[in-house]
Structure formats: C-alpha cells, structure tokens
Design an enzyme around this catalytic site. Structure first.
Site, PDB file in Angstrom:
ATOM      1  N   GLY A 157       0.852  -1.193   0.000  1.00 50.62           N
ATOM      2  CA  GLY A 157       0.000   0.000   0.000  1.00 50.62           C
ATOM      3  C   GLY A 157       0.886   1.240   0.000  1.00 50.62           C
ATOM      4  N   ARG A 158       0.321   2.343   0.471  1.00 49.53           N
ATOM      5  CA  ARG A 158       1.067   3.612   0.415  1.00 49.53           C
ATOM      6  C   ARG A 158       2.409   3.526   1.151  1.00 49.53           C
ATOM      7  NH1 ARG A 158      -3.896   5.291   2.181  1.00 49.53           N
ATOM      8  NH2 ARG A 158      -5.210   6.260   0.605  1.00 49.53           N
ATOM      9  N   ILE A 159       2.378   2.980   2.372  1.00 51.96           N
ATOM     10  CA  ILE A 159       3.615   2.978   3.174  1.00 51.96           C
ATOM     11  C   ILE A 159       4.601   1.963   2.598  1.00 51.96           C
ATOM     12  CG2 ILE A 159       4.599   2.658   5.482  1.00 51.96           C
ATOM     13  CD1 ILE A 159       1.875   3.626   6.622  1.00 51.96           C
ATOM     14  N   ALA A 241       4.037  -1.890  11.292  1.00 48.82           N
ATOM     15  CA  ALA A 241       2.615  -1.977  10.906  1.00 48.82           C
ATOM     16  C   ALA A 241       1.745  -2.077  12.160  1.00 48.82           C
ATOM     17  CB  ALA A 241       2.411  -3.160   9.971  1.00 48.82           C
ATOM     18  N   ARG A 242       1.478  -3.281  12.595  1.00 51.56           N
ATOM     19  CA  ARG A 242       0.736  -3.498  13.833  1.00 51.56           C
ATOM     20  C   ARG A 242       1.367  -4.674  14.559  1.00 51.56           C
ATOM     21  NH1 ARG A 242      -0.717   0.869  14.046  1.00 51.56           N
ATOM     22  NH2 ARG A 242      -2.824   1.722  14.018  1.00 51.56           N
ATOM     23  N   GLU A 271       0.772  -3.676  23.384  1.00 50.38           N
ATOM     24  CA  GLU A 271       1.272  -2.330  23.726  1.00 50.38           C
ATOM     25  C   GLU A 271       0.537  -1.752  24.931  1.00 50.38           C
ATOM     26  OE1 GLU A 271       1.332   0.380  20.395  1.00 50.38           O
ATOM     27  OE2 GLU A 271       2.245  -1.151  19.135  1.00 50.38           O
ATOM     28  N   HIS A 289       6.445   2.855  19.314  1.00 54.78           N
ATOM     29  CA  HIS A 289       5.370   3.227  18.357  1.00 54.78           C
ATOM     30  C   HIS A 289       5.520   4.681  17.893  1.00 54.78           C
ATOM     31  CE1 HIS A 289       1.078   1.997  17.012  1.00 54.78           C
ATOM     32  NE2 HIS A 289       1.607   2.839  16.151  1.00 54.78           N
ATOM     33  N   GLY A 291       6.168   5.571  14.591  1.00 57.83           N
ATOM     34  CA  GLY A 291       6.083   5.666  13.127  1.00 57.83           C
ATOM     35  C   GLY A 291       5.688   7.034  12.610  1.00 57.83           C
TER      36      GLY A 291
END
Ligand code: DGY
Length: 323
Positions: A157-159, A241-242, A271, A289, A291
């Site tokens: 995708g975009r990232i 990502a996650r 988290e 986290h 990003g």
C-alpha cells in the site's frame, strides 16, 4: 447554531487543539491520561463526535453506549484495528481515519529501524554510553551491509511503496513484495519492485523483511513460527505496521535459535507491554510506536480529523470514511 460537541481522548499537538476549539465545543484531555473503557463509553453517550487514537480500545462494549449520542468516530491515525467497525456501523456511526499524511514519516521510521538493526546502532550506543568502548579495531561491532541487499515488502500500500522507493532509489536495494492487490505494472517498474506470488516466496529471498499490512483479522500472527523458518538465515524483520501481525513468542524463538539475525520493532502485540525476552536481546531494536511521530505529521493527522469532521457536520461526505 450551537457547535457540535467533540471529545478528544488524548492530547493533540497545540495547533490542532487550537483549531478544534475554534470549530467545536471540545473536551480536550489536558493531562493525557488514557480514558478507561467506562469513560470511553460515556464519551459516546455524551458527545456528537469522539476522536480516539490507537491507544483506545473501541470495542463492542464501549460502542454499546446508551443513549448513543455520537454520530462520528474520527480516528487519529490510519490503522483502525482497535475499532470494532461492525459494532460502529450497527450503532449508526460514521468512522474516518487519517491516511496519506503519515506515509513518509512511517516509511522513514521503517528505514531507521532497518539501518539501526543492520548496523547495530542501538547496541553501539549502549556500548559507548556504558563506557565499554576501548577504541577502533577492525573486528569491532561488524554489522550487515544494506546496499545491494534484497528487501521483502509484505503489503504494498502507500507505506509499503514509500519504503520500497527509499530502499531502491536511495540505497540500491533490490525489492520484492507480496500483496494480494498489487500496484499496477508501471508503479512496480518505477519502484524497481518485483511481485512474488506468496509471502513464502518473499521470505525465501529477502535479507530484510518489512511489514506494511493492516493488523487484525487474518493478518494476526501472519509472521509465525513457520514463516520465521521460511526466512533466510541471517535475515532481519522490520515491523512498523501493527504488533499483532507478529507472533512475539515465535519471534523470540526464531531469534534465540538463530533462524533470523535480528528485528527492528516499533509496534507490539500487547502495547505498551513488550515481551521481556525482546528487551534483553541486543539483536533487537525497540522503538515506542513512533512511526508517525514527527511534529509535521502529527499536526497533519489532527488537521485531517478536523477536515473529516467539518465535512461531516456540514452534511457532506467525509473524505476519509472507512465505515
Ligand atoms: C497509525 O496511524 O495507524 C499509527 O500507528 C498511529 O495510530
């Protein structure tokens, strides 16, 4: 006409909070303490819109608020696996997110982790600060070369595309990727990115694997024991990502038995808790986290929530509607 009432669950950058005050009757979170599940539920019962973040768990219980006053859930962030979208839809809520504005910052951080883990930057800094450095020597803290190596991107995708562009054009890396819905051939050509049919194909040839797929659902534990075994020995995993995309127990085992060489992580399964074994390992770089954590991006994310809310309350379609 009275202004819509909005509840914001965490502190936002000052410029955005200022804008929120101009447009809405806003309840800000001055001391930035996370809201309890009960407080979140009460927010949906008392405001026209609630603006949460990834640190809030917006589950079916929270969304069972009675009465449900809120009509808009404007998430501050692109990922929305912390929101029960089906429950939100069934309660008549419109849900929006903040795509695009955090692409560059997140791609930059994925490259930061890649460099840090390959060149042992965290370990080196700890070494120096602890007073352990005795001077230059040819065999001291040798890392792994990045230029010319193969980067495997899971999720284009975009990232994912922004990371591929940086790796290929900036650092002469070969890029292979897996995505069920790949970019068109011209985009792939521009990125110098070659599509592979399966995740295993990507893992088998990548020196670095970087994750850019959404969390939750079928992607939970996408990186599991079998997939760590499918990686090249000496390879590194990067996750911006996650957290739930990686089975942290399997990751620890893969690092301990040498199936992979290291990992650079910005997100975690539970988290803000981090698996203690990961904290003890020198071959792992851990960030909290970060990003999207540049001032420019965090302001842009807030303004994107504001744009969506302005459109919604003006009776128009919010540009970033996800449900
Ligand atoms: C995002 O935008 O999804 C970031 O991870 C912060 O929520």
């Amino acid at each position: 006409m009275s202004k819509p009432k909005v509840i914001v669950t965490r502190r936002w950058p000052e410029a955005v909070e200022q804008r929120l005050k101009e447009l809405f009757e806003v309840e800000l979170n001055g001391d930035d303490t996370p809201l309890t599940q009960d407080a979140l539920k009460a927010a949906f019962a008392s405001a026209d819109a609630v603006f949460p973040t990834v640190s809030d768990r917006i589950d079916a219980e929270v969304l069972s608020a009675e009465p449900m006053k809120a009509r808009l859930l404007g998430n501050y962030g692109v990922g929305f696996n912390h929101i029960d979208l089906e429950a939100a839809k069934s309660r008549g809520l419109v849900v929006t997110n903040t795509p695009e504005v955090l692409t560059d910052a997140t791609a930059d951080l994925a490259m930061t982790l890649l460099f840090m883990v390959a060149r042992r930057a965290g370990e080196g800094e700890r070494h120096l600060r602890n007073g352990a450095w005795t001077g230059w020597r040819p065999t001291h803290m040798m890392g792994t070369q990045i230029s010319g190596k193969t980067l495997g991107v899971i999720g284009m995708g975009r990232i994912g595309r922004a990371v591929a562009a940086r790796a290929h054009s900036g650092f002469g890396m070969r890029v292979v990727f897996f995505d069920e819905y790949p970019p068109d051939a011209e985009t792939c050509h521009k990125l110098g990115a070659e599509r592979r049919d399966t995740i295993e194909d990507v893992l088998a040839e990548s020196d670095f694997v970087t994750l850019h797929c959404p969390g939750g659902g079928a992607n939970r534990h996408l990186m599991n024991a079998a997939r760590f075994k499918a990686m090249k020995p000496g390879a590194f995993l990067i996750n911006t990502a996650r957290g739930d995309v990686v089975d942290e127990t399997a990751l620890v085992a893969a690092l301990k038995d040498g199936a992979i060489a290291g990992a650079g992580l910005d997100v975690y399964e539970r988290e803000p808790k981090v698996t203690p074994d990961l904290v003890r390992m020198e071959s792992v770089v851990l960030l909290p986290h970060l990003g999207s954590a540049t001032l420019e991006t965090r302001v842009a994310m807030g303004m994107r929530v504001v744009q969506n809310a302005e459109a919604f309350f003006a009776g128009k379609a919010p540009p970033d509607r996800v449900a």
